[in-house]
Scaffold this active site. Structure first.
Site, mmCIF file in Angstrom:
data_model
loop_
_atom_site.group_PDB
_atom_site.id
_atom_site.type_symbol
_atom_site.label_atom_id
_atom_site.label_comp_id
_atom_site.label_asym_id
_atom_site.label_seq_id
_atom_site.Cartn_x
_atom_site.Cartn_y
_atom_site.Cartn_z
ATOM 1 C CB THR A 1 -19.927 2.234 -3.042
ATOM 2 O OG1 THR A 1 -19.670 0.870 -2.662
ATOM 3 C CG2 THR A 1 -21.424 2.506 -3.062
ATOM 4 C CG ASP B 1 -20.234 -4.885 -8.958
ATOM 5 O OD1 ASP B 1 -19.848 -3.829 -9.524
ATOM 6 O OD2 ASP B 1 -20.951 -4.873 -7.937
ATOM 7 C CG HIS C 1 5.506 4.803 5.797
ATOM 8 N ND1 HIS C 1 4.602 5.394 6.648
ATOM 9 C CD2 HIS C 1 6.262 5.811 5.294
ATOM 10 C CE1 HIS C 1 4.789 6.694 6.652
ATOM 11 N NE2 HIS C 1 5.798 6.982 5.847
ATOM 12 C CB CYS D 1 -18.258 -2.506 -6.835
ATOM 13 S SG CYS D 1 -17.845 -1.804 -5.226
ATOM 14 C CG HIS E 1 2.400 7.309 4.335
ATOM 15 N ND1 HIS E 1 1.981 8.248 5.246
ATOM 16 C CD2 HIS E 1 3.493 7.852 3.728
ATOM 17 C CE1 HIS E 1 2.781 9.315 5.192
ATOM 18 N NE2 HIS E 1 3.698 9.100 4.266
#
Ligand code: RB5
Length: 141
Positions: free
Chosen positions: A68, A9, A134, A66, A99
Site C-alpha cells: 500500500t 518488501d 516552508h 510496499c 512544500h
C-alpha cells in the site's frame, strides 16, 4: 542530483524492479537495497535501512515500495530527519517536494499502476523544494 536509494518488501518488489529500470533509463544512478524476491519479508526492516541513510545526508533521497505504501511511510517517518510521503498522484508528489522537502517517496504496488507510479517518481525526483516559509515549518516538525 541526489543519490537515490530504493527498497521494498515482497508486496512492492515488482514495482520496485520497474522503478529501478526506469530511473536507470533516465540516466540516474539508483541503489537497490532489497528485497530481492517476492518471498515474504518485513517492510520495517527495509524502511529503516533506507530511512537511516536518508537521515544522514541532504544529498540522499529514498523510494520505498510496499503493498500500500502506508506501512513503509509509517516506519520511515519514525526516523528523525525523514519526511516520507505516501503519494498516489502527481499533484501530491509535486507539492510534497515543494512544500515539505520530502526526502522519501512511498508507493503502493497494490494501489498505483506502473504508468502512474513512474510519473509520480519522475515528478518527485524533478521538483525542487521552495524553501522560505516552508523551511520554517519543516524546522517546527
Ligand atoms: C504485505 O502483505 C503488506 O502488508 C505490506 O506490503 C504493506 O502494504 C504494509 O503496509
Amino acid at each position: 542530483m541526489s543519490k537515490i536509494l530504493i527498497a521494498s518488501d515482497h508486496g512492492g518488489y515488482n514495482l520496485k524492479q520497474e522503478i529501478v529500470k526506469y530511473v536507470k533509463y533516465k540516466g540516474l544512478e539508483i541503489e537497490d537495497c532489497g528485497c530481492h524476491s517476492t518471498d515474504s519479508c518485513d517492510y520495517p526492516v527495509y524502511a529503516k535501512l533506507v530511512a537511516n541513510e536518508v537521515a544522514k545526508s541532504d544529498d540522499i533521497k529514498g523510494i520505498l515500495v510496499c503493498g500500500t505504501g502506508i506501512g513503509m511511510s509509517i516506519a520511515a517517518n519514525r526516523i528523525d530527519g525523514v519526511r516520507a510521503s505516501h503519494c498516489t498522484d502527481t499533484f501530491s508528489a509535486r507539492m510534497t517536494r515543494m512544500h515539505n522537502d520530502s526526502n522519501i517517496l512511498c508507493l503502493g504496488e497494490r494501489i498505483t499502476g506502473i504508468g502512474l507510479a513512474l510519473d509520480i517518481v519522475d515528478v518527485w525526483l524533478n521538483t525542487e523544494f521552495e524553501g522560505g516559509r516552508h523551511k520554517r515549518r519543516i524546522d517546527m516538525i
